[in-house]
Scaffold this motif. Structure first.
Motif, PDB file in Angstrom:
ATOM      1  N   GLY A 244     -20.723 -50.437 -16.536  1.00 42.90           N
ATOM      2  CA  GLY A 244     -21.088 -50.654 -15.145  1.00 42.90           C
ATOM      3  C   GLY A 244     -22.056 -49.624 -14.605  1.00 42.90           C
ATOM      4  O   GLY A 244     -22.549 -48.751 -15.338  1.00 42.90           O
ATOM      5  N   THR A 245     -22.289 -49.736 -13.327  1.00 44.48           N
ATOM      6  CA  THR A 245     -23.316 -48.959 -12.647  1.00 44.48           C
ATOM      7  C   THR A 245     -22.815 -48.620 -11.253  1.00 44.48           C
ATOM      8  O   THR A 245     -22.120 -49.427 -10.633  1.00 44.48           O
ATOM      9  N   ILE A 350     -19.595 -40.217 -26.626  1.00 42.01           N
ATOM     10  CA  ILE A 350     -19.503 -41.593 -26.157  1.00 42.01           C
ATOM     11  C   ILE A 350     -19.309 -42.498 -27.365  1.00 42.01           C
ATOM     12  O   ILE A 350     -19.972 -42.337 -28.389  1.00 42.01           O
ATOM     13  N   THR A 351     -18.381 -43.427 -27.226  1.00 41.08           N
ATOM     14  CA  THR A 351     -18.042 -44.307 -28.353  1.00 41.08           C
ATOM     15  C   THR A 351     -19.113 -45.360 -28.565  1.00 41.08           C
ATOM     16  O   THR A 351     -19.527 -46.018 -27.617  1.00 41.08           O
ATOM     17  N   ARG A 352     -19.568 -45.488 -29.790  1.00 37.51           N
ATOM     18  CA  ARG A 352     -20.489 -46.582 -30.091  1.00 37.51           C
ATOM     19  C   ARG A 352     -19.721 -47.643 -30.849  1.00 37.51           C
ATOM     20  O   ARG A 352     -19.548 -47.564 -32.057  1.00 37.51           O
ATOM     21  N   LYS A 364     -26.800 -57.369 -30.077  1.00 38.08           N
ATOM     22  CA  LYS A 364     -26.822 -57.894 -28.716  1.00 38.08           C
ATOM     23  C   LYS A 364     -26.346 -59.330 -28.703  1.00 38.08           C
ATOM     24  O   LYS A 364     -26.517 -60.061 -29.676  1.00 38.08           O
ATOM     25  N   GLU A 366     -26.647 -62.450 -26.040  1.00 34.39           N
ATOM     26  CA  GLU A 366     -27.223 -62.785 -24.735  1.00 34.39           C
ATOM     27  C   GLU A 366     -27.415 -64.272 -24.486  1.00 34.39           C
ATOM     28  O   GLU A 366     -27.472 -65.090 -25.405  1.00 34.39           O
TER      29      GLU A 366
ATOM     30  N   ARG B 146     -38.709 -46.521 -13.182  1.00 40.77           N
ATOM     31  CA  ARG B 146     -37.463 -46.739 -13.904  1.00 40.77           C
ATOM     32  C   ARG B 146     -37.430 -48.184 -14.374  1.00 40.77           C
ATOM     33  O   ARG B 146     -37.619 -49.110 -13.580  1.00 40.77           O
ATOM     34  N   PRO B 150     -30.022 -54.450 -20.245  1.00 42.08           N
ATOM     35  CA  PRO B 150     -29.044 -54.303 -21.333  1.00 42.08           C
ATOM     36  C   PRO B 150     -29.634 -54.413 -22.737  1.00 42.08           C
ATOM     37  O   PRO B 150     -28.897 -54.366 -23.712  1.00 42.08           O
ATOM     38  N   GLY B 151     -30.945 -54.557 -22.879  1.00 38.16           N
ATOM     39  CA  GLY B 151     -31.571 -54.627 -24.211  1.00 38.16           C
ATOM     40  C   GLY B 151     -32.470 -55.835 -24.339  1.00 38.16           C
ATOM     41  O   GLY B 151     -32.279 -56.826 -23.643  1.00 38.16           O
ATOM     42  N   PRO B 152     -33.475 -55.761 -25.240  1.00 32.20           N
ATOM     43  CA  PRO B 152     -34.487 -56.821 -25.334  1.00 32.20           C
ATOM     44  C   PRO B 152     -33.969 -58.093 -26.005  1.00 32.20           C
ATOM     45  O   PRO B 152     -32.888 -58.116 -26.594  1.00 32.20           O
ATOM     46  N   VAL B 200     -25.252 -45.907 -27.264  1.00 31.32           N
ATOM     47  CA  VAL B 200     -24.323 -47.031 -27.246  1.00 31.32           C
ATOM     48  C   VAL B 200     -24.530 -48.022 -28.387  1.00 31.32           C
ATOM     49  O   VAL B 200     -23.578 -48.403 -29.067  1.00 31.32           O
ATOM     50  N   HIS B 201     -25.749 -48.464 -28.619  1.00 34.31           N
ATOM     51  CA  HIS B 201     -25.974 -49.539 -29.583  1.00 34.31           C
ATOM     52  C   HIS B 201     -25.967 -49.037 -31.029  1.00 34.31           C
ATOM     53  O   HIS B 201     -26.335 -47.893 -31.292  1.00 34.31           O
ATOM     54  N   THR B 228     -29.161 -49.855 -22.114  1.00 34.56           N
ATOM     55  CA  THR B 228     -27.707 -49.932 -21.952  1.00 34.56           C
ATOM     56  C   THR B 228     -27.305 -50.106 -20.492  1.00 34.56           C
ATOM     57  O   THR B 228     -26.143 -49.958 -20.145  1.00 34.56           O
ATOM     58  N   PHE B 229     -28.276 -50.400 -19.621  1.00 35.21           N
ATOM     59  CA  PHE B 229     -27.968 -50.578 -18.199  1.00 35.21           C
ATOM     60  C   PHE B 229     -27.133 -51.835 -17.982  1.00 35.21           C
ATOM     61  O   PHE B 229     -27.376 -52.865 -18.590  1.00 35.21           O
ATOM     62  N   ARG B 230     -26.173 -51.755 -17.101  1.00 35.33           N
ATOM     63  CA  ARG B 230     -25.337 -52.903 -16.766  1.00 35.33           C
ATOM     64  C   ARG B 230     -25.612 -53.349 -15.334  1.00 35.33           C
ATOM     65  O   ARG B 230     -25.668 -52.528 -14.425  1.00 35.33           O
ATOM     66  N   GLY B 231     -25.763 -54.654 -15.150  1.00 37.63           N
ATOM     67  CA  GLY B 231     -25.937 -55.178 -13.795  1.00 37.63           C
ATOM     68  C   GLY B 231     -27.219 -55.970 -13.608  1.00 37.63           C
ATOM     69  O   GLY B 231     -27.508 -56.422 -12.516  1.00 37.63           O
ATOM     70  N   ASP B 234     -33.213 -53.479 -13.904  1.00 36.27           N
ATOM     71  CA  ASP B 234     -33.475 -52.543 -12.815  1.00 36.27           C
ATOM     72  C   ASP B 234     -34.910 -52.049 -12.931  1.00 36.27           C
ATOM     73  O   ASP B 234     -35.229 -51.259 -13.818  1.00 36.27           O
ATOM     74  N   LEU B 252     -33.888 -56.277  -8.586  1.00 36.78           N
ATOM     75  CA  LEU B 252     -32.480 -56.451  -8.218  1.00 36.78           C
ATOM     76  C   LEU B 252     -32.216 -56.465  -6.714  1.00 36.78           C
ATOM     77  O   LEU B 252     -31.154 -56.900  -6.283  1.00 36.78           O
ATOM     78  N   GLU B 273     -26.780 -60.589 -15.530  1.00 34.44           N
ATOM     79  CA  GLU B 273     -25.599 -60.411 -16.363  1.00 34.44           C
ATOM     80  C   GLU B 273     -24.533 -61.468 -16.163  1.00 34.44           C
ATOM     81  O   GLU B 273     -23.650 -61.627 -16.976  1.00 34.44           O
ATOM     82  N   LEU B 279     -25.001 -62.129  -6.700  1.00 32.67           N
ATOM     83  CA  LEU B 279     -26.159 -62.267  -7.583  1.00 32.67           C
ATOM     84  C   LEU B 279     -27.410 -61.922  -6.792  1.00 32.67           C
ATOM     85  O   LEU B 279     -27.455 -62.117  -5.580  1.00 32.67           O
ATOM     86  N   PHE B 280     -28.406 -61.430  -7.493  1.00 30.36           N
ATOM     87  CA  PHE B 280     -29.647 -61.018  -6.837  1.00 30.36           C
ATOM     88  C   PHE B 280     -30.835 -61.640  -7.559  1.00 30.36           C
ATOM     89  O   PHE B 280     -31.494 -60.989  -8.348  1.00 30.36           O
TER      90      PHE B 280
ATOM     91  N   PHE D 259     -21.624 -52.043  -9.991  1.00 33.80           N
ATOM     92  CA  PHE D 259     -21.493 -53.176 -10.903  1.00 33.80           C
ATOM     93  C   PHE D 259     -20.432 -52.823 -11.914  1.00 33.80           C
ATOM     94  O   PHE D 259     -20.431 -51.718 -12.461  1.00 33.80           O
ATOM     95  N   TRP D 278     -21.182 -57.391  -9.152  1.00 39.16           N
ATOM     96  CA  TRP D 278     -21.653 -56.436  -8.151  1.00 39.16           C
ATOM     97  C   TRP D 278     -20.651 -56.347  -7.010  1.00 39.16           C
ATOM     98  O   TRP D 278     -20.299 -57.363  -6.401  1.00 39.16           O
TER      99      TRP D 278
END
Lengths: 390, 390, 390, 390
Positions: A244-245, A350-352, A364, A366, B146, B150-152, B200-201, B228-231, B234, B252, B273, B279-280, D259, D278
């Protein structure tokens, strides 16, 4: 109350605000005139122009040190000598060594010692930190704290000698402690990379700085401080976690918007730049900035014989991180945070986590615009990446 | 149109959108099945599984290179050989040397060459850059860009070999060019300090990075990229100047907010997500992300025999900054940006203006909560700071 | 292009914007000087000060009526006489009867007739309406549309004779059609309750109005219009449904924020109130306000021999709702919307679903702060309400 | 403390929060079990299941009436009988007549009587009202208050008999008093136009309502209340003035955004709809909702022998406005607000200032996109409007 500057005023207004049961009984200022004016305006009984007298005063149970940075240690030593509880404004000292002396002095004297880091106590930060501790955003990977405004109110802030530095010492101390609160205080700050510069103001101290702090978990802290920001006081924090964020905005965008053509007048909020056009006031400034919850924690802890959330030890860690920041700005490379006295234990990386699909690692998972679900997979034996629509 | 991935789809939708007069006539994909499906869905006449055939096709005036990074150079060389205008997706190449070869190849062949850096062309960025050029925020001191999600979408992005890197190569290239646009393209990026990590990944490439870029004017560029951004996605930029501030939010928080209990369905926006809760969405995704204005600039420049805002030279600078970022992440110190071919001239330092009051330097001029106006002054001979209420 | 006022300028800029393939070939203005200046600035070949000549011009395929309200009918009759497609700006006419004559005239002549209601076509509105149609917020129970600014640009707007009214005619026409788009165009507007007043400006026409529109489904439309708003142009819509909520902001808060101390200058956006302080520009004004998507729909429909989303029939419904609003403001009670020609069929009432628990109706199912889940129940035989924690 | 429902809990938490010096000493509930649990959880000494006993208790100085609406009068009569100060939750009563009896009873007994209308005391509202009083937005022309959520917590709210109505009685009472605070309490509410309907829930009482209130100054109040809103609790106010605008958002958009993918858990804020996606928590709920400042005003007034900002008289006015709203919903036309006891005096109409240019009235003075300044003028003798570029 030692000090009658803006911070002393904020503290006093907070303590005398709402239906609060704690009172400022004695106020100290170098200037008798200022002390008397302050006492009159805030309903305080006793004034003094002698620090020791103010501290030793029989009506003084707890000393609030609201003085310029270079006077903290001396004031604290007097509190220790007279066995009075001490609450010291931020930053604790001008550098880690001085902070360590304050910490040791308080601990040796066995007095209650609280670190008045208000921004860790803003209602939003308290709730956000609670959410992080409760696991709502998973493991923290990054925290950004930003504090910028057009420059501080009192002359001594601008003097690197008295203050111990510039925007980092003034503002970065808040940011560091906010970041530590999100990271977990047991998560050791290992090293720091900083940039500082004096871009706009005619001073020696830095008026802009950016700083990265690497923690033992691998998470990255980041802060930006500036004395050259235009548009008010910008206090925003962002936290990223594996699940989360969090975004908090403490001052400029809090759901209160006003347009004024310029008729009427008045002070909108600390450091607001103008009184017409679109304005963004805050509701209750001392509450929003954390002063209320901060003093509640301090006095509740004192009453209960406990330890507040923010202690001199925290102030010492903050000063040590700032020392590393200045060292890095000078050496232009990462510098270790020197903490001879680390009380936080160890923190795991941090756990991967790894999930598999058909013998390959799922990188991923998606949803595509057309509704299909796509997995990106890595074959660990060949290193090849591929995608599968499932 | 070379490539039928997500970027090829966005490009084609843009070109075929609204009442646009440019059309995709030929589409290339390695897979005939994919090429035919893409052509069918987008009303394209010709398909090919041979890059050279697609480029040489008589209906092809301009080639849009929407391929994985490691295939850009080869495609460009074919465009050069056949004398076709080339528009290449971002990043231009996997590194500065490769980008330089693309630049040289295009210039030697004398073909029109545009760099498809869409985010510099978002309507907000165009207007914000115009405001900066017009002096509305004074001299730029800092710019932050910025880009996190969450990844490509495609497998090759995750493979450092094919992509040339991780989140920096995927996302940082946007940020660098946005920052340069605010700084002024003649303002040379001198050196870079970067942190990268894979938090993370389960991949080798970095999934998080933070980078500082020091420009010749003294201004500081800063970008944060993350897979690794969630939401959602951004995309935010912030610019500070001596006379103002700019904040843009491209995805967002754009004034479109929807809450859904989860009944109904569908894809909300790229990289959203979820499909319930708050939702935005964005209004017109290809317009908001800059694709429309980007192609307008490209084709208008082509028609007029001019140069687009974003050229291969810009792509080369971006790749060179990214090279310095990777070097810095490895060396853990500032690394110079190596630009053998600098075309931007020199830039002066940000001006530090001085105002005097009673023979002392005015450091700050501010309004207090109680209405008084306070000057903070510095005595240049003694170095002492003081304040005066006026 | 009939008319060279602000609306004519916006239309022309849109048509000549980006890589659009449609062009303005002939421009009409009463003043030759104005026509020629407009043609020169916008690259238009032919000018005329004779409406019929402009309409009959061989280069004119489609006529865009961008004239004051009282001249729409006459212009449309000429389009009909010459068999030219007609696109008419909003509102269609000064009242329902006049709108009906325009509708009938166009239909009798068999010409293509589009209603240029731009705000229904903003990218956000298009996507939001699509979400509503897709069921994402359930059944619509309420829609609010707000359009306010400090007053219109041209003199004739302020003259109730020429305009047909005040803020309702100028702004309410947008709101009504936005509301209908969310409600579903087959959902008949049954009756209207309106308040109007002239609070600030020295005019006869209303400068403020609030209006409620009851639809056949039971849903309530609400709009607020004002010519006395301070702070820019406020265009916001809100929709409530049984399963969700939508909020759109088209102008003042779209993710683009700028603070300027006042150095530098320039026009920020239509109806912006100032050029310093916090400013909220929009990215691409004609795109954000719907002009681009509107003309795409119009010309695509024309090319395809189809019907655009916004037709003269819609304009007629809008005028009829406004007639009811003025009637209600005068009678001070609800007034029916008189639509002799209703083409929308019938709409069922919003469904009130019922769920039972232990033989009683579940009125609410909620989570308490302490984590417990509480049902509020109604005993249909006794009418008694009770709560149960489950 | 009479009542242990959600409102009793909020009141008690507020009184026992921070370093507050006031305490709940006695708690009353019909159920002994509930009273004892409540007392235990909140550190309260005495419990009672007898209202009169609780009121008469020697530790009770001030009675807080936190009971369902139909029990307010009886409780107040007991307070009067025992000469105890009474603070009564909102709405004061079920209708104007009952409210008048409460007002008279308290005044006849000479007891201190405060009306616990918390939302008038939110920090943002307090500061916004102060700005309005200070003239920062000129003369108020319009105020909108919106309070919507998915429905109340306790069974009795849903029962029109016990509550006195539905969403208007539950939520509209807040809105009316917020609007009055902006309008000025001496500005008499003259008449009301309301729409009510039960669109979604299986109840008799209205679950949606919209209401217009015309004040003596000509200004218009507007409120929307709903028990069918999705997405949380929506508390927003908007005020328009001749010189400015105010927007406040008390709950859903206050600069705190989170989020969460759904790992972790917990109650976010009163009436939040979910725990993932969110989320928009508030910092300190009781402070943001006005409880803290409300009790401060009540107890400070009580201590000083003064009158709080919100009195029983205000509660009586609010109930009378609600009576007019229900009457209007039934009669479908404007209904007068019946206030036999009006204590506010008279208020003049909003001023319509006139400026002249060349003998004509200036209707508008604006800046065009191209930089020219345009005046719109009205010739008062002919009624003709024209524009001049100056």
């Amino acid at each position: 109350m030692l000090g009658t500057g803006l911070i002393g005023l904020f503290y006093t207004r907070t303590l005398h605000g709402q239906r609060n049961r704690d009172r400022v009984e004695v106020v100290y200022s170098r200037s008798l005139e200022r002390a008397e004016a302050f006492a009159r305006e805030n309903g305080i009984t006793s004034v003094s122009t002698d620090i020791e007298e103010a501290i030793a005063h029989p009506d003084t149970d707890t000393v609030v040190i609201g003085l310029p940075n270079h006077l903290h240690l001396e004031a604290l030593e007097l509190c220790a000598a007279h066995g009075k509880a001490a609450l010291c404004t931020k930053p604790l000292a001008r550098n880690g060594a001085e902070a360590k002396r304050m910490l040791d002095t308080a601990e040796d004297a066995g007095i209650f010692a609280g670190y008045l880091e208000d921004l860790v106590y803003t209602p939003k930060t308290l709730k956000a930190v609670q959410a992080v501790r409760g696991g709502q955003i998973g493991q923290v990977t990054w925290a950004r704290s930003r504090e910028t405004h057009p420059g501080p109110h009192s002359a001594w802030f601008w003097d690197a000698e008295q203050a111990g530095g510039g925007a980092i010492v003034d503002l970065g101390c808040h940011c560091i402690e906010i970041i530590r609160s999100y990271m977990g205080k047991g998560n050791r700050p290992l090293e720091v990379m900083a940039w500082t510069d004096t871009l706009v103001h005619p001073i020696e101290a830095e008026d802009n700085a950016i700083c990265l702090i690497r923690f033992e978990s691998g998470a990255m802290g980041q802060f930006e401080v500036s004395w050259t920001f235009r548009g008010g006081m910008d206090l925003r924090d962002e936290v990223a976690g594996t699940e989360g964020t969090i975004w908090t905005n403490h001052f400029l965008r809090t759901g209160f918007e006003m347009f004024s053509s310029g008729e009427g007048a008045g002070y909108v909020a600390e450091k607001a730049e103008s009184a017409s056009g679109w304005l963004f006031p805050v509701g209750d400034e001392v509450a929003e900035l954390g002063y209320v919850d901060m003093f509640t924690d301090m006095f509740d802890s004192l009453d209960a014989g406990g330890t507040p959330t923010e202690t001199f030890y925290d102030g010492y860690v903050v000063n040590s991180v700032m020392d590393a920041a200045y060292a890095s700005a000078a050496s232009r490379q990462w510098e270790p945070v020197r903490l001879d006295d680390w009380r936080g234990g160890g923190t795991e990386l941090i756990t991967r986590t790894k999930r598999e699909h058909d013998g390959r690692t799922v990188v991923k998972d998606e949803q595509m615009p057309d509704g299909r679900r796509k997995l990106i997979l890595k074959d660990e034996s060949t290193g090849a990446f591929s995608d599968v629509v499932v």
